[in-house]
Design an enzyme around this catalytic site. Structure first.
Site, short mmCIF file in Angstrom:
data_model
loop_
_atom_site.label_atom_id
_atom_site.label_comp_id
_atom_site.label_asym_id
_atom_site.label_seq_id
_atom_site.Cartn_x
_atom_site.Cartn_y
_atom_site.Cartn_z
N ASP A 53 0.83 -1.20 0.00
CA ASP A 53 0.00 0.00 0.00
C ASP A 53 0.87 1.26 0.00
O ASP A 53 2.06 1.22 0.27
CB ASP A 53 -0.95 0.02 1.21
CG ASP A 53 -0.20 0.14 2.52
OD1 ASP A 53 0.87 -0.47 2.63
OD2 ASP A 53 -0.68 0.81 3.43
N GLU A 54 0.25 2.40 -0.32
CA GLU A 54 0.85 3.73 -0.20
C GLU A 54 2.24 3.84 -0.80
O GLU A 54 3.21 4.15 -0.13
CB GLU A 54 0.89 4.15 1.27
CG GLU A 54 -0.49 4.45 1.82
CD GLU A 54 -0.45 5.05 3.21
OE1 GLU A 54 0.61 4.96 3.86
OE2 GLU A 54 -1.47 5.58 3.64
N VAL A 55 2.30 3.62 -2.10
CA VAL A 55 3.57 3.83 -2.77
C VAL A 55 3.94 5.30 -2.73
O VAL A 55 5.09 5.66 -2.53
CB VAL A 55 3.49 3.33 -4.23
CG1 VAL A 55 4.81 3.54 -4.93
CG2 VAL A 55 3.09 1.87 -4.24
#
Length: 488
Positions: free
Chosen positions: A147-149
């Site tokens: 998640d959340e690159v």
């Protein structure tokens, strides 16, 4: 879903910030089980004892293999299910900050995202998973992060609706990681979907939820080709999505609709992810229980409004840092009452005065508050003295120093920063406030000494020093200056 709430209730231990000593974990695990936890979601980052070529990832305060084996053995003996979490593409700062791995960054100047197109990147991820799994025998579940690159060119690794041209390679990358992981676990791999995030996790961003399930493939010239359905990708057979939302006003109807879209795409099961701490402020020091209780009650509504067989479990996240480089938020002992309330609400399918009384009994506390921050009353749970002293410091240290600096007319009139810098201070004036400063400094030094001793039982020295430097030293240094400085 059973009337009592989700059957699987994983307590997330975020070990990338303020990792508790192994001895403290041994004290607190029985309490987590008694409160209704059924398992642990273990996010190690740099606290895992990586070896060989991965040894640079290992922090000085990382757990030893023997320590981890003892903790995991105790957890199994208590009946706690173990779910390791290894970040594989995003949140890779703890890996990509090192010079040995910096060349694997997707964007050269940013250490948070791994380039999934390089064979060496996939080999790195596999090596990390192999080492973690070697210490976690017979686990049924594994969480592969993703998640959340956080970069415009790297939004969602699997189904990126804005980067359609790279979709096939992204999909192959995550399928390879999932398939490799299943060789160890033999069961499902978990991936997150942060539906409120600006950039969300693997499956689809919240703002594009209406487009879940398909998007156009493009040929080599960039022309739109046939529509690729998520159900055709093979991913739903390899992973289970975990839907993250920490809000007190979580959109129940929207979550139910999202779950149905996942089912239509071929995902037979989903997980929820709530929060018991670490989700209301990047430098938050105290936990507002009421916010997190409301979040869990909303998740219970989502579960009751969803098909009975769709929910596999829920992870109660307890972030210790927002990311690898941010400051510490609430320490684990500070948030134990919040965790207790949330676990009991999930186990019982709601919250009542009777449940509140049971929580108070389990924690050895009286008059548990949810709508305001906890008072400084003591409990008997492991680390309760940390909560008491952190509360005292958070409520009163800065405010008492500011009161002396900003409301004492002798300080504001004759001991201003201008005067202190140039040491033009009238000696008579010092007698009007210096005794108060000396007394206040003595009082807070005693409190901080007790807090330091309490924290050192739970945390390594590096955590204690970081917390003190952020939350204590600025105010004490002001008092020290007032106590020692004399006229020029």
């Amino acid at each position: 879903m059973a009337a009592g709430g989700p059957r699987r209730r994983l307590v997330h231990l975020d070990l990338k910030g303020a990792p508790p000593r192994a001895a403290y974990l041994a004290e607190v695990l029985p309490l987590l089980r008694a409160l209704g936890g059924s398992g642990l979601l273990l996010e190690y980052e740099d606290t895992f004892p990586y070896a060989g070529p991965l040894q640079p990832l290992r922090a000085p305060h990382a757990y030893s293999p023997a320590e981890l084996r003892a903790v995991l053995r105790q957890a199994r003996a208590l009946g706690l299910e173990l779910v390791p979490l290894v970040q594989t593409f995003g949140h890779m700062e703890f890996v990509l900050k090192h010079k040995e791995f910096a060349h694997l960054r997707e964007v050269k100047v940013f250490p948070n995202a791994l380039n999934p197109h390089k064979e060496e990147s996939r080999a790195l991820v596999k090596a990390m998973i192999d080492q973690v799994m070697a210490l976690h025998e017979d686990v049924k579940w594994f969480h592969i992060g993703c998640d959340e690159v956080g970069l415009p060119l790297s939004l969602e690794y699997c189904f990126c609706v804005r980067n359609e041209g790279v979709l096939p390679r992204r999909r192959r990358g995550i399928k390879a990681v999932a398939a490799a992981t299943r060789q160890h676990s033999g069961e499902a791999v978990l991936i997150p979907h942060k539906s409120r995030s600006k950039l969300c996790g693997l499956v689809v961003p919240g703002r594009d939820a209406h487009r879940v399930g398909r998007h156009a493939q493009r040929d080599e010239r960039g022309n739109a080709g046939r529509t690729l359905f998520l159900s055709e990708s093979g991913v739903p057979q390899l992973v289970q999505p975990m839907i993250w939302d920490y809000a007190a006003d979580l959109d129940v109807e929207g979550k139910v609709q999202l779950i149905e879209k996942y089912r239509r795409c071929g995902f037979s099961k989903v997980w929820f992810a709530s929060a018991f701490k670490g989700a209301t402020g990047v430098n938050q020091s105290l936990t507002l229980i009421g916010h997190h209780l409301k979040n869990h009650l909303q998740w219970l509504k989502v579960a009751s409004d969803s098909p009975a067989d769709v929910l596999e479990g829920i992870a109660l996240t307890g972030w210790q840092r927002y990311d690898h480089f941010s400051v510490l938020c609430e320490l684990l002992p500070v948030a134990v009452p919040s965790l207790a309330v949330c676990l009991q609400a999930l186990e019982n399918g709601g919250y009542s005065e009777k449940i509140k009384e049971n929580v108070e009994k389990l924690l050895g506390m009286s008059n548990l508050e949810t709508e305001t921050f906890m008072s400084t009353a003591l409990g008997t749970f492991p680390g309760s003295n940390v909560l008491t002293l952190v509360t005292q410091v958070s409520f009163y240290l800065k405010s008492s120093v500011d009161e002396l600096l900003e409301r004492n007319r002798y300080v504001t009139g004759w001991f201003s920063p201008y005067h202190r810098k140039r040491r033009i201070i009238h000696p008579i004036i010092m007698h009007h406030f210096q005794p108060d400063a000396v007394s206040l400094l003595s009082k807070w030094n005693a409190v901080v000494q007790d807090l330091r001793a309490a924290m050192e039982r739970v945390f390594h020295q590096c955590t204690v020093e970081e917390w003190m430097e952020e939350n204590v030293h600025p105010s004490l240094q002001k008092l020290q200056q007032m106590s020692e400085q004399g006229p020029g």
